[in-house]
Scaffold this active site. Structure first.
Site, PDB file in Angstrom:
ATOM      1  N   PHE A 133       0.841  -1.188   0.000  1.00  0.00           N
ATOM      2  CA  PHE A 133       0.000   0.000   0.000  1.00  0.00           C
ATOM      3  C   PHE A 133       0.886   1.251   0.000  1.00  0.00           C
ATOM      4  CE2 PHE A 133      -2.907   3.075   2.015  1.00  0.00           C
ATOM      5  CZ  PHE A 133      -4.031   2.885   1.233  1.00  0.00           C
ATOM      6  N   ASP A 202       2.059  -5.038   8.649  1.00  0.00           N
ATOM      7  CA  ASP A 202       0.858  -4.204   8.591  1.00  0.00           C
ATOM      8  C   ASP A 202      -0.344  -5.142   8.438  1.00  0.00           C
ATOM      9  OD1 ASP A 202      -1.280  -2.549   7.907  1.00  0.00           O
ATOM     10  OD2 ASP A 202      -0.011  -1.148   6.790  1.00  0.00           O
ATOM     11  N   TYR A 227     -10.743   1.075  10.621  1.00  0.00           N
ATOM     12  CA  TYR A 227     -11.980   1.363   9.873  1.00  0.00           C
ATOM     13  C   TYR A 227     -12.290   0.352   8.783  1.00  0.00           C
ATOM     14  CZ  TYR A 227      -8.465   3.809   6.985  1.00  0.00           C
ATOM     15  OH  TYR A 227      -7.347   4.123   6.253  1.00  0.00           O
ATOM     16  N   LYS A 228     -11.486  -0.680   8.654  1.00  0.00           N
ATOM     17  CA  LYS A 228     -11.775  -1.700   7.638  1.00  0.00           C
ATOM     18  C   LYS A 228     -12.605  -2.817   8.292  1.00  0.00           C
ATOM     19  CE  LYS A 228      -7.931  -0.121   4.901  1.00  0.00           C
ATOM     20  NZ  LYS A 228      -6.466  -0.086   4.765  1.00  0.00           N
ATOM     21  N   ARG A 386     -12.263  -4.760  -7.067  1.00  0.00           N
ATOM     22  CA  ARG A 386     -12.021  -5.344  -5.753  1.00  0.00           C
ATOM     23  C   ARG A 386     -13.334  -5.609  -5.030  1.00  0.00           C
ATOM     24  NH1 ARG A 386      -8.221  -2.536  -1.326  1.00  0.00           N
ATOM     25  NH2 ARG A 386      -9.887  -1.012  -1.400  1.00  0.00           N
TER      26      ARG A 386
END
Ligand SMILES: *Cc1c(COP(=O)(O)O)cnc(C)c1O
Length: 427
Positions: A133, A202, A227-228, A386
């Protein structure tokens, strides 16, 4: 194997022991939300809890709430809850800041430890994955520039061969945000250690999605996102874990007062707190952490039903079904699977690619109430459609219906309409 039809998908939901967990969420009626890997849905408990914190704890309790409402202990309290989901011990994790900022702290601390142990002259490389990322790569690059290290990037399969005596830290995202491919944390951490490096992980796309056992699997440091899959709300605070053998060794660079051994002594000199508390920086974001705690509780609610292992089993059933239905129903429409076919090598998402029209196909799906997202390719990386499958609230019938919509979008050429081909700021 015969693939389920719609009644069979409904039967899978009827037989799913985790199905009741969906009632914890406010999901807009008719929406098939396959983007919980980017922003988790709103738990029903959140609005009332945040209102309580605003009106009672803040409005009435005011400054006394730092003590009486337990605000000061929120980073530890929420950290301990997340710890249960990622397989680490109580008192080893805190909730704070953002993923990007926590990465900065742990990477800097890891480099300090390696330098102290290996000598300043050797080991000048941070190794990561080319398709990691972007914020992870940018933060790593910034630290490397600041401290005279070099960031080197490898393809996923090439990482073990690049672990040598020059590498100080191996920094990886456990589940790749683009492909959904999951690294073997135990094998790569062991390879890093064998080469004399530390392993920073991560967990942005892992926490709440796949079972983890950080210490067992050799992680030295870990960070992740609220928040995922943890449903903490937009911009929710993140978390940070440091293996207890490292936690007390170095200052992290953002040595703020909340990481001080005694913040309310207001001493001019910094004295780091013992253990993970030194990885705090400033005042906790109380409102945001109250919302995050509601989100984390929705995942912990699976504990009596088998916890992360049960969630993982359902997640794999969902992603496998999606991939198989896409290949069967959408054959001949140019889609190919980017995520690993082998279930144990992928996280909780399935990514597809198509040489043309990926963005517009996703826009057409969203207009039909099937929400995934699109990540543009660059260089050798393909465009990605995705689809994230959060086992807490995604149903088998959602998978079935999503594929039917995708088939219709392709079959009718609906995606070619101009309105689906105009780019928005957030994809
Ligand atoms: C989502 C995500 C982040 C987000 O970082 P922020 O600081 O919250 O913007 C970081 N790293 C990875 C791998 C992610 O997937």
């Amino acid at each position: 194997m015969t693939l389920p039809d719609r009644p069979a998908a409904l039967a899978l939901d009827a037989a799913d022991p985790l199905a009741p967990l969906r009632a914890q969420f406010e999901i807009p009626p008719g929406l098939i939300y396959l983007d919980g890997n980017s922003l988790g849905v709103l738990p029903r408990a959140t609005a009332a809890r945040v209102q309580q914190v605003v009106q009672q704890e803040w409005g009435q309790g005011l400054i006394g709430s730092w003590n009486s409402a337990g605000w000061m202990a929120l980073p530890q309290r929420v950290g301990d809850k997340i710890a249960r989901l990622v397989g680490v011990g109580e008192g080893e994790m805190v909730c704070a800041d953002s993923t990007s900022i926590n990465l900065y702290k742990v990477l800097a601390a890891a480099l300090s430890i390696v330098q102290a142990d290996a000598g300043a002259a050797s080991r000048r490389v941070v190794l990561s994955e080319r398709s990691n990322f972007p914020t992870d790569l940018y933060i790593a690059e910034a630290i490397c520039r600041e401290r005279g290290f070099t960031l080197e990037l490898a393809e996923a399969d090439g990482i073990p061969a690049r672990l040598d005596a020059r590498v100080a830290v191996l920094m990886l995202t456990h589940v790749n945000y683009r492909s959904g491919r999951m690294h073997d944390m135990a094998a790569l951490s062991a390879a890093a250690h064998a080469a004399g490096a530390l392993a920073v992980w991560d967990l942005a796309h892992s926490a709440g999605a796949v079972p983890l056992a950080l210490a067992r699997d050799g992680a030295d440091f870990a960070i992740g996102c609220g928040y995922k899959y943890l449903n903490g709300g937009p911009g929710a605070p993140a978390f940070v874990w440091v293996h207890p053998r490292h936690a007390g060794r170095f200052w992290q660079p953002l040595a703020g007062w909340m990481g001080h051994a005694a913040p309310f002594e207001f001493t001019p000199e910094y004295r780091p707190a013992a253990g993970i508390a030194r990885y705090l920086c400033g005042t906790p974001a109380v409102l945001a952490m109250a919302a995050l705690e509601c989100g984390v509780d929705t995942v912990l609610a699976a504990e009596p039903l088998g916890g992360m292992a049960a969630l993982r089993a359902k997640s794999l059933a969902l992603t496998t079904l999606f991939a198989e239905l896409v290949e069967a129903r959408c054959a001949g429409h140019g889609l190919s699977l980017v995520s690993p076919r082998e279930a144990d090598r992928r996280g909780s998402q399935v990514c597809l690619t198509r040489t043309e029209g990926g963005y517009a196909i996703m826009q057409a799906l969203i207009a039909r109430g099937v929400v995934g997202d699109f990540r543009a390719g660059s260089g050798a990386l393909p465009d990605i459609l995705r689809f994230g499958f959060t086992p807490l609230y995604t149903r088998f019938v959602d998978v079935f219906d999503a594929v039917e919509h995708l088939h219709q979008v392709l079959l009718t050429g609906e995606w070619r309409r101009p309105e689906f081909n105009r780019r928005q700021a957030v994809t």
